[in-house]
Write an enzyme that holds these catalytic residues in place. Sequence first.
Site, PDB file in Angstrom:
ATOM      1  N   LEU A   1      44.644  31.390  39.574  1.00 25.68           N
ATOM      2  CA  LEU A   1      45.207  31.632  40.691  1.00 25.68           C
ATOM      3  C   LEU A   1      44.555  32.338  41.645  1.00 25.68           C
ATOM      4  CD1 LEU A   1      49.136  31.713  40.198  1.00 25.68           C
ATOM      5  CD2 LEU A   1      47.680  29.951  39.847  1.00 25.68           C
ATOM      6  N   GLY A   2      43.631  31.765  42.591  1.00 25.58           N
ATOM      7  CA  GLY A   2      42.796  32.643  43.393  1.00 25.58           C
ATOM      8  C   GLY A   2      41.274  32.650  42.722  1.00 25.58           C
TER       9      GLY A   2
ATOM     10  N   ASP B   1      47.937  52.909  47.986  1.00 28.64           N
ATOM     11  CA  ASP B   1      47.097  52.056  46.746  1.00 28.64           C
ATOM     12  C   ASP B   1      47.515  52.975  45.565  1.00 28.64           C
ATOM     13  OD1 ASP B   1      45.282  49.983  45.547  1.00 28.64           O
ATOM     14  OD2 ASP B   1      44.403  52.004  45.233  1.00 28.64           O
TER      15      ASP B   1
ATOM     16  N   GLY C   1      38.722  34.798  44.570  1.00 34.56           N
ATOM     17  CA  GLY C   1      38.022  35.584  45.281  1.00 34.56           C
ATOM     18  C   GLY C   1      36.966  36.349  44.226  1.00 34.56           C
ATOM     19  N   THR C   2      37.034  37.675  44.771  1.00 35.44           N
ATOM     20  CA  THR C   2      36.174  38.595  44.005  1.00 35.44           C
ATOM     21  C   THR C   2      36.558  38.617  42.416  1.00 35.44           C
ATOM     22  OG1 THR C   2      36.076  39.852  45.989  1.00 35.44           O
ATOM     23  CG2 THR C   2      35.286  41.122  43.824  1.00 35.44           C
TER      24      THR C   2
ATOM     25  N   LYS D   1      49.982  52.184  41.912  1.00 35.89           N
ATOM     26  CA  LYS D   1      49.435  52.387  40.610  1.00 35.89           C
ATOM     27  C   LYS D   1      50.260  53.408  39.764  1.00 35.89           C
ATOM     28  CE  LYS D   1      44.836  50.752  41.883  1.00 35.89           C
ATOM     29  NZ  LYS D   1      43.529  51.125  42.694  1.00 35.89           N
TER      30      LYS D   1
END
Lengths: 432, 432
Positions: free
Chosen positions: A10-11, A201, A13-14, A205
């Site tokens: 799913l996805g 962020d 991108g990078t 985590k």
Amino acid sequence: MDKAIQIALLGFGTVGTGVVKVLESNADDIMKKVGAAIVLKKILVQSANKARKVATGAKIVTDIESIVNDQDIQIVVEVMGGEKPAKDYILQALRAGKHVVTANKDVVAKHGKELFEAAEASHVDFLFEASVGGGIPIIRPLKQCLAANRISEIMGIVNGTTNYMLTKMTKEHMDFATVLAEAQAKGYAEADPTADVGGFDAARKIAILASIAFGARVTLDDVYVEGITNIAIQDIEYARELGYVVKLLAIGKQDDQGINVRVHPALLPNSHPLAAVNDVFNAIFVKGDAVGETMFYGRGAGELPTASAVTADIIDVARDIRHGVSSRILCTCFEKKAICPVGTTESPYYIRLLVEDKPGVLAAIAGAFGAQQVSLHSVIQKRKVNGRTEIVLITYRVTDESIRLAMSTLAGMSVVNKVGNIIRVEAEEIIS
Amino acid sequence: MDKAIQIALLGFGTVGTGVVKVLESNADDIMKKVGAAIVLKKILVQSANKARKVATGAKIVTDIESIVNDQDIQIVVEVMGGEKPAKDYILQALRAGKHVVTANKDVVAKHGKELFEAAEASHVDFLFEASVGGGIPIIRPLKQCLAANRISEIMGIVNGTTNYMLTKMTKEHMDFATVLAEAQAKGYAEADPTADVGGFDAARKIAILASIAFGARVTLDDVYVEGITNIAIQDIEYARELGYVVKLLAIGKQDDQGINVRVHPALLPNSHPLAAVNDVFNAIFVKGDAVGETMFYGRGAGELPTASAVTADIIDVARDIRHGVSSRILCTCFEKKAICPVGTTESPYYIRLLVEDKPGVLAAIAGAFGAQQVSLHSVIQKRKVNGRTEIVLITYRVTDESIRLAMSTLAGMSVVNKVGNIIRVEAEEIIS
């Protein structure tokens, strides 16, 4: 060799691109380790016509149903990021009986409980090694390798952007605004840098890490967060003169009172293993009752490092599929533990003040601290600034609450021209 | 909660005592993680009457048969160390259908293949996390967390005794003999220190690590070994002046030519993550094509750190038993790879010579090196010693074979009074 295990991404991108590359370039080795080939059958994207950086034999699809309803697909790998619609897609996949691997810290930090329960109900795996520390192995080491330990402390440099910025400020004597602009130009920092420089962020985590380390659910709301936007170049230089580096730390500690979880900049002694972690590198330091001090170091972000962790999870699930087992290790938050309010957190403090340059000033300041039971370890006059004096104080270990009360008194004193900064010192003992 | 999983310990020395302590003190947490209690039923010892440092409800036995023939015992934990009789006992246990956990580097490095095959034949687990790096998670991270990578390099400080000694020499300017005597007095070094200072302990560990990292069996005989007995205090000081630290490194590298495995002292740039690993700490640095550079740091020995790793393996096996699965991850040496002879190893070299103090000497020495295609990066005159000059040379990257040829020429030159030392420089680029 068993029949191939089919998966969907799913996805694209990078991180998705990285996973496609790693699965492709190391396909032979991975097949030997698993005992079956791993075949990427479908990739979910938003726009089917967008040009991609890597070729793939997978079918590009734009609807989640064509993946969750595909009986051939056994593992769904979510690398789209963000909360919506990732969380719903993960839930749909779990409920459809797919094993799920995700790199999504937002979803795990906020919806971990619900997702684990869905995985358990469907008897499938739910793995998320890449959600913290990019390529650094940390989730599995905590859940397995350190499982015999009672963890008292987990402390990490888990945001590469801010660590790059603080390293630049330290090594090249650049100020915060200049470094931020440079990091943005290089693509290390977002146009809106709040999630990184504001500490949010890192907070997601440490919520994930603390939950696993302490065996009790810690959510984002439990984390005290302070970013690095106030760190001035002179704080970094004064810290260095005293034998410290300034780092943005994500910290979880537990004792008999409960759990204490926070993200803030701190002065860390040069001798601490985390002090040498520079640039975009991340590291997580863990203290356990049996193992003592350990540290896990590596690249905390990036296409291939993150893909390394995602693909390791895919391999682990594939091994489970081959051996007919699942949910070997799911949620480990077995207990409810109290979260200590930040006011009760104790540490030494570094305080930078601009004060009037006249007799009796230091005595007045020391008196204001003393009234709040804040003892001063040292008071250092650093330099004259337009007829005023910049001083740096290091306190002994005090509570967050005491320091706040002392600072509000100080801010009202006529001899105190400006409170430059207040930064915690993360050290067992103050370096003298 | 499932019924208890019963285990037996072979050996009740330092590590065994640690395992008893950890299983006891963290019993509740471990039970929650496993979903069943772990009960230590029997401990095999040599002498039943010896006083023990920790109380246990386990039955003390002196014959291996009473363990391998006990149908209740599902996991046998070998912590006696040494090759004999440990290897035979492990084999007996595996053949009797017991899962085996061991901390024994000698047995794994020498008999890994045979033991893995026995485990596979009996459909049981064979885990050995504690055999390298004590409490540091490294075997499981290599086999699982970094499974998506092609590893090009694994480099470790894996012997605590020698790292303690080199750290002492570096920080306190003590010479080798004095430090060794002190380490022996403190119990960090054995009365016969050969296994540690000769590099043989590290060699066993890198054989194990390289086998896993490169997916091909590497045995002790494949490892080139050189110890630290020749390291002089002035080598450490000259290295520091040049920006390096001296460490005993265990190194495995692979490229298209094959695998290169060696243990030797080396000059490591201060900027390398391993350079800050001091005292008895160990660390293993791993470079993979996806993850980039990672490092695993912690205590490489000791009662509780080693017990942390052993108990983690016990928990992992117990989880497998609970889920009715075994041999999920056994031997990963899928390929045969060539071992490159040490003569083909390339690195820059540090060379310390005592030479005659007269005109033309440096030119003669440079000529001798040049004749073997050894280019000199720098030649530094360090000090006068009784009318002679001590010089330090740093070469460009050359093969081991070239340097040996050049050195034998040099040793025969009348202007060269003494070859002080020759140490490899482990660096991508020479610091200038």
